[in-house]
Enzyme design. Structure first.
Site, PDB file in Angstrom:
ATOM      1  CE1 TYR A 144      30.176  25.107  17.282  1.00 16.22           C
ATOM      2  CE2 TYR A 144      31.180  25.246  15.102  1.00 16.22           C
ATOM      3  CZ  TYR A 144      31.292  25.030  16.469  1.00 16.22           C
ATOM      4  OH  TYR A 144      32.521  24.755  17.012  1.00 16.22           O
ATOM      5  CB  THR A 179      35.820  17.448  23.686  1.00 20.19           C
ATOM      6  OG1 THR A 179      34.828  17.663  22.662  1.00 20.19           O
ATOM      7  CG2 THR A 179      37.050  18.293  23.376  1.00 20.19           C
TER       8      THR A 179
END
Length: 254
Positions: A144, A179
């Site tokens: 990532y 989120t």
């Protein structure tokens, strides 16, 4: 009417970006992989069109660009937002995971920007959504961090190469933002403490914080900002803050 493409628009930050830009009078093409969620996005505003597509497909950039041009006749802004979370550290990352992260969060935005760039006119802009993990070292960042760091470097290249043509490129680096993708991780006490007790703000980030920053970079107010990363994290990455709770807790020897 200005036109924006927003990837990963079916939920979270992408959904927020699409609806915010549409609310400011833009036409938006939102892309994602879930047709049902995209349908919900499209119902929010008649200026929003959607396209269900896998960004990693070889023909995705051409399909997305063609859809925007066919529907709206022009492209002014590209928001490269689509991403995936829950990475593993370097020593736990296999090749399949590495390819998946790099494919979605570096190769795909590179290829889409390459496809779109020839259609952008002076005054247009690209905004890449990166991460605080591209700004500071991040535990468990692995592939990532590598992907988001590469996207940061791509941002500065585009800003330099195409700035003379009036095309800007910037990055927005969110910290932990509330989120659906992050909600599960916040149930992990260690992850929660690292973020809540080290953020010198009264709350964690909201989708609206990131969407508003993206919208600003696509506005007249942001028209002289180029090649920058704007970090939206409440000060997490730029301070050595520890909350009173953290400072008064019992520390365990390393």
């Amino acid at each position: 009417m200005k036109v924006a493409i927003v990837t990963g628009a079916s939920s979270g930050i992408g959904f927020g970006c699409a609806t915010t830009l549409a609310g400011q009078g833009m036409a938006v093409l939102g892309t994602g992989r879930d047709p049902d969620r995209l349908a919900a996005l499209e119902r929010n505003c008649d200026r929003i069109a959607t396209l269900a597509v896998d960004l990693t497909d070889d023909d995705a950039p051409a399909a997305i660009t063609a859809a925007a041009l066919d529907r709206f006749g022009r492209i002014d802004y590209l928001i490269n937002n689509a991403g995936v979370g829950s990475p593993k550290p370097l020593h736990e990352t296999d090749d399949a995971s590495l390819d998946h992260f790099l494919g979605l969060m570096l190769r795909a935005p590179f290829r889409l920007a390459r496809e779109v760039i020839g259609h952008l006119q002076p005054g247009s802009a690209i905004v890449n959504v990166t991460s605080t993990f591209a700004v500071v070292g991040g535990l468990r960042g692995g592939a990532y961090s590598a992907a988001k760091g590469g996207l940061t470097a791509l941002t500065t290249h585009i800003a330099c190469q195409y700035g003379p043509q009036g095309i800007r490129c910037n990055a927005v680096a969110p910290g932990v933002t509330l989120t659906p993708m992050v909600a599960g991780r916040l149930e992990d006490e260690r992850f929660r403490k690292i973020n809540t007790e080290m953020t010198p703000h009264q709350r964690l980030g909201r989708v609206e914080d990131v969407a508003a920053t993206v919208a600003f970079l696509c506005s007249e107010g942001g028209s002289f900002i180029n090649g920058q990363t704007i970090v939206v994290d409440g000060g997490w990455s730029s301070t050595k803050y520890l909350s009173d709770y953290a400072l008064n807790s019992t520390w365990v020897a390393r």
